[in-house]
Design an enzyme around this catalytic site. Sequence first.
Site, PDB file in Angstrom:
ATOM      1  N   ARG A  40       0.812  -1.231   0.000  1.00  0.00           N
ATOM      2  CA  ARG A  40       0.000   0.000   0.000  1.00  0.00           C
ATOM      3  C   ARG A  40       0.842   1.278   0.000  1.00  0.00           C
ATOM      4  O   ARG A  40       0.368   2.341   0.359  1.00  0.00           O
ATOM      5  CB  ARG A  40      -0.966   0.021   1.193  1.00  0.00           C
ATOM      6  CG  ARG A  40      -1.969  -1.118   1.183  1.00  0.00           C
ATOM      7  CD  ARG A  40      -3.125  -0.855   2.140  1.00  0.00           C
ATOM      8  NE  ARG A  40      -4.042  -1.967   2.151  1.00  0.00           N
ATOM      9  CZ  ARG A  40      -4.024  -2.945   3.046  1.00  0.00           C
ATOM     10  NH1 ARG A  40      -3.101  -2.948   4.004  1.00  0.00           N
ATOM     11  NH2 ARG A  40      -4.905  -3.917   2.989  1.00  0.00           N
ATOM     12  N   LYS A  62       0.402  11.283 -11.060  1.00  0.00           N
ATOM     13  CA  LYS A  62      -0.460  10.363 -11.804  1.00  0.00           C
ATOM     14  C   LYS A  62       0.371   9.196 -12.322  1.00  0.00           C
ATOM     15  O   LYS A  62       1.439   9.392 -12.887  1.00  0.00           O
ATOM     16  CB  LYS A  62      -1.100  11.060 -12.998  1.00  0.00           C
ATOM     17  CG  LYS A  62      -2.399  11.777 -12.713  1.00  0.00           C
ATOM     18  CD  LYS A  62      -2.990  12.229 -14.043  1.00  0.00           C
ATOM     19  CE  LYS A  62      -4.305  12.938 -13.859  1.00  0.00           C
ATOM     20  NZ  LYS A  62      -4.870  13.359 -15.154  1.00  0.00           N
ATOM     21  N   GLU A 104       3.802  18.998 -24.682  1.00  0.00           N
ATOM     22  CA  GLU A 104       3.238  19.264 -23.354  1.00  0.00           C
ATOM     23  C   GLU A 104       3.634  20.658 -22.850  1.00  0.00           C
ATOM     24  O   GLU A 104       2.852  21.327 -22.170  1.00  0.00           O
ATOM     25  CB  GLU A 104       3.701  18.200 -22.358  1.00  0.00           C
ATOM     26  CG  GLU A 104       3.148  16.809 -22.617  1.00  0.00           C
ATOM     27  CD  GLU A 104       1.672  16.671 -22.279  1.00  0.00           C
ATOM     28  OE1 GLU A 104       1.074  17.629 -21.741  1.00  0.00           O
ATOM     29  OE2 GLU A 104       1.095  15.600 -22.566  1.00  0.00           O
ATOM     30  N   LYS A 146       2.378  23.322 -14.115  1.00  0.00           N
ATOM     31  CA  LYS A 146       1.707  22.081 -13.717  1.00  0.00           C
ATOM     32  C   LYS A 146       1.682  21.934 -12.195  1.00  0.00           C
ATOM     33  O   LYS A 146       0.660  21.525 -11.625  1.00  0.00           O
ATOM     34  CB  LYS A 146       2.383  20.872 -14.357  1.00  0.00           C
ATOM     35  CG  LYS A 146       1.639  19.572 -14.025  1.00  0.00           C
ATOM     36  CD  LYS A 146       2.036  18.410 -14.892  1.00  0.00           C
ATOM     37  CE  LYS A 146       1.168  17.191 -14.580  1.00  0.00           C
ATOM     38  NZ  LYS A 146       1.507  16.017 -15.382  1.00  0.00           N
ATOM     39  N   GLU A 156      -7.797  15.753  -9.445  1.00  0.00           N
ATOM     40  CA  GLU A 156      -8.501  16.073 -10.691  1.00  0.00           C
ATOM     41  C   GLU A 156     -10.010  16.188 -10.516  1.00  0.00           C
ATOM     42  O   GLU A 156     -10.802  15.657 -11.305  1.00  0.00           O
ATOM     43  CB  GLU A 156      -8.167  15.026 -11.770  1.00  0.00           C
ATOM     44  CG  GLU A 156      -8.384  15.545 -13.181  1.00  0.00           C
ATOM     45  CD  GLU A 156      -7.900  14.589 -14.249  1.00  0.00           C
ATOM     46  OE1 GLU A 156      -7.141  15.017 -15.120  1.00  0.00           O
ATOM     47  OE2 GLU A 156      -8.288  13.400 -14.206  1.00  0.00           O
ATOM     48  N   ARG A 160      -7.500  20.662 -12.285  1.00  0.00           N
ATOM     49  CA  ARG A 160      -6.495  19.823 -12.937  1.00  0.00           C
ATOM     50  C   ARG A 160      -6.968  19.291 -14.287  1.00  0.00           C
ATOM     51  O   ARG A 160      -6.156  18.920 -15.137  1.00  0.00           O
ATOM     52  CB  ARG A 160      -6.088  18.676 -12.012  1.00  0.00           C
ATOM     53  CG  ARG A 160      -4.913  17.862 -12.555  1.00  0.00           C
ATOM     54  CD  ARG A 160      -4.322  16.906 -11.554  1.00  0.00           C
ATOM     55  NE  ARG A 160      -3.201  16.186 -12.153  1.00  0.00           N
ATOM     56  CZ  ARG A 160      -2.357  15.416 -11.485  1.00  0.00           C
ATOM     57  NH1 ARG A 160      -2.492  15.265 -10.177  1.00  0.00           N
ATOM     58  NH2 ARG A 160      -1.369  14.805 -12.098  1.00  0.00           N
ATOM     59  N   ASN A 164      -5.711  18.467 -19.369  1.00  0.00           N
ATOM     60  CA  ASN A 164      -6.081  17.510 -20.414  1.00  0.00           C
ATOM     61  C   ASN A 164      -6.386  18.181 -21.749  1.00  0.00           C
ATOM     62  O   ASN A 164      -6.895  17.523 -22.665  1.00  0.00           O
ATOM     63  CB  ASN A 164      -7.295  16.692 -19.954  1.00  0.00           C
ATOM     64  CG  ASN A 164      -6.943  15.733 -18.841  1.00  0.00           C
ATOM     65  OD1 ASN A 164      -6.148  14.821 -19.015  1.00  0.00           O
ATOM     66  ND2 ASN A 164      -7.528  15.955 -17.667  1.00  0.00           N
ATOM     67  N   HIS A 167      -5.880  16.346 -24.972  1.00  0.00           N
ATOM     68  CA  HIS A 167      -5.668  14.938 -24.660  1.00  0.00           C
ATOM     69  C   HIS A 167      -6.861  14.042 -24.984  1.00  0.00           C
ATOM     70  O   HIS A 167      -6.667  12.863 -25.274  1.00  0.00           O
ATOM     71  CB  HIS A 167      -5.289  14.779 -23.180  1.00  0.00           C
ATOM     72  CG  HIS A 167      -3.870  15.159 -22.898  1.00  0.00           C
ATOM     73  ND1 HIS A 167      -3.377  16.419 -23.147  1.00  0.00           N
ATOM     74  CD2 HIS A 167      -2.829  14.445 -22.385  1.00  0.00           C
ATOM     75  CE1 HIS A 167      -2.097  16.457 -22.800  1.00  0.00           C
ATOM     76  NE2 HIS A 167      -1.744  15.284 -22.348  1.00  0.00           N
ATOM     77  N   HIS A 171      -5.442  11.242 -27.031  1.00  0.00           N
ATOM     78  CA  HIS A 171      -5.469   9.861 -26.550  1.00  0.00           C
ATOM     79  C   HIS A 171      -6.249   8.959 -27.506  1.00  0.00           C
ATOM     80  O   HIS A 171      -5.882   7.799 -27.730  1.00  0.00           O
ATOM     81  CB  HIS A 171      -6.090   9.797 -25.156  1.00  0.00           C
ATOM     82  CG  HIS A 171      -5.178  10.258 -24.075  1.00  0.00           C
ATOM     83  ND1 HIS A 171      -5.606  10.452 -22.773  1.00  0.00           N
ATOM     84  CD2 HIS A 171      -3.847  10.552 -24.069  1.00  0.00           C
ATOM     85  CE1 HIS A 171      -4.585  10.855 -22.033  1.00  0.00           C
ATOM     86  NE2 HIS A 171      -3.514  10.916 -22.798  1.00  0.00           N
ATOM     87  N   HIS A 185       3.297  10.192 -28.058  1.00  0.00           N
ATOM     88  CA  HIS A 185       2.351  10.929 -27.207  1.00  0.00           C
ATOM     89  C   HIS A 185       2.378  12.432 -27.463  1.00  0.00           C
ATOM     90  O   HIS A 185       1.330  13.073 -27.597  1.00  0.00           O
ATOM     91  CB  HIS A 185       2.640  10.647 -25.729  1.00  0.00           C
ATOM     92  CG  HIS A 185       1.736  11.397 -24.803  1.00  0.00           C
ATOM     93  ND1 HIS A 185       0.386  11.131 -24.691  1.00  0.00           N
ATOM     94  CD2 HIS A 185       1.973  12.442 -23.965  1.00  0.00           C
ATOM     95  CE1 HIS A 185      -0.165  11.958 -23.817  1.00  0.00           C
ATOM     96  NE2 HIS A 185       0.783  12.775 -23.366  1.00  0.00           N
TER      97      HIS A 185
END
Length: 286
Positions: A40, A62, A104, A146, A156, A160, A164, A167, A171, A185
Amino acid sequence: VNKILKILLNKNFSRQDCLIAVGGGITGDIGGYTASLFKRGLQFINIPTTLLAQVDSSIGGKTGINTKYGKNLIGSFYQPKLVVSDINFLKTLPDREIICGYGEILKHSLISKKKFFRFLNDNLDKILSLKSPLIEKTIYESCKIKKNIVEKDEREKDLRKFLNFGHTFGHAFEASLGFSKKLNHGEAVMLGMKTALNFSLKKKIFSNKENKIINKHMENEKLYQDVNEYFQKKHINKILSFMAQDKKNDFNKINLVLIKKIGIPIITKNFNKKHLKDFFKKQLIN
């Protein structure tokens, strides 16, 4: 991930031990995701070696892995104890990897600071050539944008989501091509931003004047991307199916981050597949 977990278990790592990832964004994501799962939470240090990882994936906590259903649909939020970015790593990269990271960086400027976009516009060739101190300033300013967003909304819930921008389209483009080397990417993000800007323009959300400024910047021979180089009208349903699976969607609506002005993003929740299908039919030539 399973292989790393087996090593950690066989070597009887404790939660006081540390997993160090040295590599690009995929390496950092796998390392961070594994560290989040093991007992964990194992201590984690990320040493990103690509421009994309230094300005984006290493910042914000992330982690995610791709599946046949889409990009980053399995993952966790897990902050590293330390991130170490060394620009000497960047000198070992091919030009395409530098441009991948620049996608980015450009995104961060468009959603946050017009002043930063002007800086990029004035110094593009020198930045892509890794000229010092411009590359250091570029990385620092991009990370700062960022960092400031993530600190306000780590999970998010709201702010946040602006990260995206480009994206949802990007994506879907990557997934439609099977995450192949045809489109990396950063290239997908730039293509996604260009598509989002055109969509913003069609919906009269964004001004034609600023759209021309950004498009001129992105028409640099090193950055140029055209959706028609990768897709035809016959691919529209496939693209839309991946867009519909995006994590940010609600019910049957496709949520998009669009731009009102440079530095002022908005989240729209008004679009269904038909809106986007009609748009793509006009964007795609064949």
